[in-house]
Design a protein around this motif. Structure first.
Motif, mmCIF file in Angstrom:
data_model
loop_
_atom_site.group_PDB
_atom_site.id
_atom_site.type_symbol
_atom_site.label_atom_id
_atom_site.label_comp_id
_atom_site.label_asym_id
_atom_site.label_seq_id
_atom_site.Cartn_x
_atom_site.Cartn_y
_atom_site.Cartn_z
ATOM 1 N N GLN A 158 66.695 98.994 -53.509
ATOM 2 C CA GLN A 158 66.902 100.193 -54.311
ATOM 3 C C GLN A 158 65.555 100.755 -54.739
ATOM 4 O OE1 GLN A 158 69.800 101.889 -55.128
ATOM 5 N NE2 GLN A 158 68.387 103.395 -55.929
ATOM 6 N N PRO A 159 65.083 101.832 -54.101
ATOM 7 C CA PRO A 159 63.797 102.398 -54.514
ATOM 8 C C PRO A 159 63.905 103.064 -55.873
ATOM 9 C CG PRO A 159 64.842 103.847 -52.927
ATOM 10 C CD PRO A 159 65.711 102.623 -53.033
ATOM 11 N N ARG A 160 62.776 103.146 -56.572
ATOM 12 C CA ARG A 160 62.809 103.816 -57.873
ATOM 13 C C ARG A 160 62.856 105.332 -57.670
ATOM 14 N NH1 ARG A 160 56.644 102.538 -59.948
ATOM 15 N NH2 ARG A 160 55.549 103.895 -58.501
ATOM 16 N N GLU A 161 63.220 106.030 -58.720
ATOM 17 C CA GLU A 161 63.347 107.482 -58.646
ATOM 18 C C GLU A 161 61.994 108.127 -58.359
ATOM 19 O OE1 GLU A 161 66.181 109.142 -58.777
ATOM 20 O OE2 GLU A 161 67.337 107.297 -59.084
ATOM 21 N N LYS A 162 62.032 109.310 -57.713
ATOM 22 C CA LYS A 162 60.788 110.020 -57.405
ATOM 23 C C LYS A 162 60.056 110.421 -58.679
ATOM 24 C CE LYS A 162 62.135 111.872 -52.896
ATOM 25 N NZ LYS A 162 62.366 113.092 -52.097
ATOM 26 N N VAL A 163 60.821 110.836 -59.686
ATOM 27 C CA VAL A 163 60.230 111.210 -60.978
ATOM 28 C C VAL A 163 60.566 110.107 -61.972
ATOM 29 C CG1 VAL A 163 60.168 112.916 -62.825
ATOM 30 C CG2 VAL A 163 60.510 113.658 -60.454
ATOM 31 N N GLU A 164 59.524 109.419 -62.453
ATOM 32 C CA GLU A 164 59.736 108.319 -63.390
ATOM 33 C C GLU A 164 59.946 108.865 -64.801
ATOM 34 O OE1 GLU A 164 57.724 103.989 -64.456
ATOM 35 O OE2 GLU A 164 56.797 105.325 -62.998
#
Length: 296
Positions: A139-145
């Motif tokens: 599960q990659p993290r969101e593009k905008v943290e």
């Protein structure tokens, strides 16, 4: 792995494998060097000519790797992708069963030897999806943290919480006051009581607490962000008394001290506006502005 034309730069820092913390396998190397060799190994297995460089940065972790060219032709992509899948599976096995030290190979044998050592074919489902799903369950993290350190909370909301907590501390022990005997004058200034974070939280409404719990650190972070007003020590909240703060270093030249003092007052003094006794410091000694006319 995203495309044949891909290049990469990586600055290894924390010791992590594909599926958790990296487990050491060679006691003759430092943990950092062994991990660097592993990261380089990943590049070799993925078919890159891996170059190592040392950055000019003030850090103990400054060795980087660059992959600019491939060790195989574009037509061999499918075969290399299968090798990468096998490599990932072998690392998963190692993570589960603390694989032996044979996985740590010399740079010259990074690709060939490791792919042979991975041994068994990858599970059928992962072979089929080698070109589409690289790591099932990843599960990659969101593009905008999201910023969740209370810094993005509405200013009105923060000001309201600060005022409520300050009034709570000031009213907790109105009989307690602090005397300022500078110059022979005894001016009482209500320093309030100290309360634990739990006691403070009990006096805030449910809506406020719900909003704070969605932030990292919650109430404690918000109070620490407002260090002009509060001091949080060992889980207890105090009203900050600026008379007890250390004066600026006298080692600075007089001209620099004067210039920094002139440019210092960029915010209004919370105590001058809200504290029932005003600010504990005279205007010339307070690092904050006593009125808008002092703002710079």
């Amino acid at each position: 792995r995203s495309s044949y034309s891909c290049c990469y730069f990586v600055l290894p820092c924390c010791f992590f494998d594909f599926h958790g913390k990296y487990s050491r396998r060679q006691s003759k190397k430092t943990q950092y060097r062994e991990y660097l060799d592993f990261v380089a190994q990943v590049g070799f297995v993925c078919g890159f000519h891996v170059e190592e460089d040392c950055l000019r940065i003030p850090s103990t972790k400054r060795v980087s790797f660059v992959g600019k060219s491939r060790t195989y032709g574009a037509a061999e992509g499918a075969v290399i992708d299968q090798q990468i899948t096998q490599f990932i599976n072998s690392r998963r096995t190692c993570a589960a069963a603390t694989c032996d030290s044979r996985v740590g190979l010399n740079h010259k044998h990074h690709c060939g030897g490791l792919c042979k050592e991975a041994g068994s074919e990858p599970p059928e489902d992962e072979t089929e999806t080698a070109g589409t799903v690289w790591m099932p369950g990843f599960q990659p993290r969101e593009k905008v943290e999201q910023i969740r350190n209370c810094a993005s909370l509405p200013r009105d909301f923060v000001d309201e919480v600060v005022l409520n907590v300050a009034n709570l501390l000031l009213n907790a022990a109105p009989q307690k006051s602090c005397s300022d005997k500078q110059g022979g004058n005894t001016n009482t200034w209500n320093q309030g009581e100290s309360l634990s974070l739990r006691e403070v939280a009990e006096h805030l409404n449910k809506e406020t607490l719900k909003k704070l719990k969605s932030e990292y650190g919650g109430l404690q972070t918000l109070l620490k962000n407002n260090h002009q007003v509060f001091e949080v020590l060992n889980g207890r909240v105090h009203i900050r008394d600026w008379r007890k703060e250390k004066p600026p270093s006298k080692a600075k030249p007089e001209v620099k001290r004067r210039l920094s003092a002139e440019a210092f007052k960029t915010r209004l003094c919370w105590f001058f506006i809200h504290h029932p006794d005003g600010c504990s410091l005279p205007s010339e000694a307070c690092p904050y502005a006593h009125g808008t006319e002092e703002l710079r």
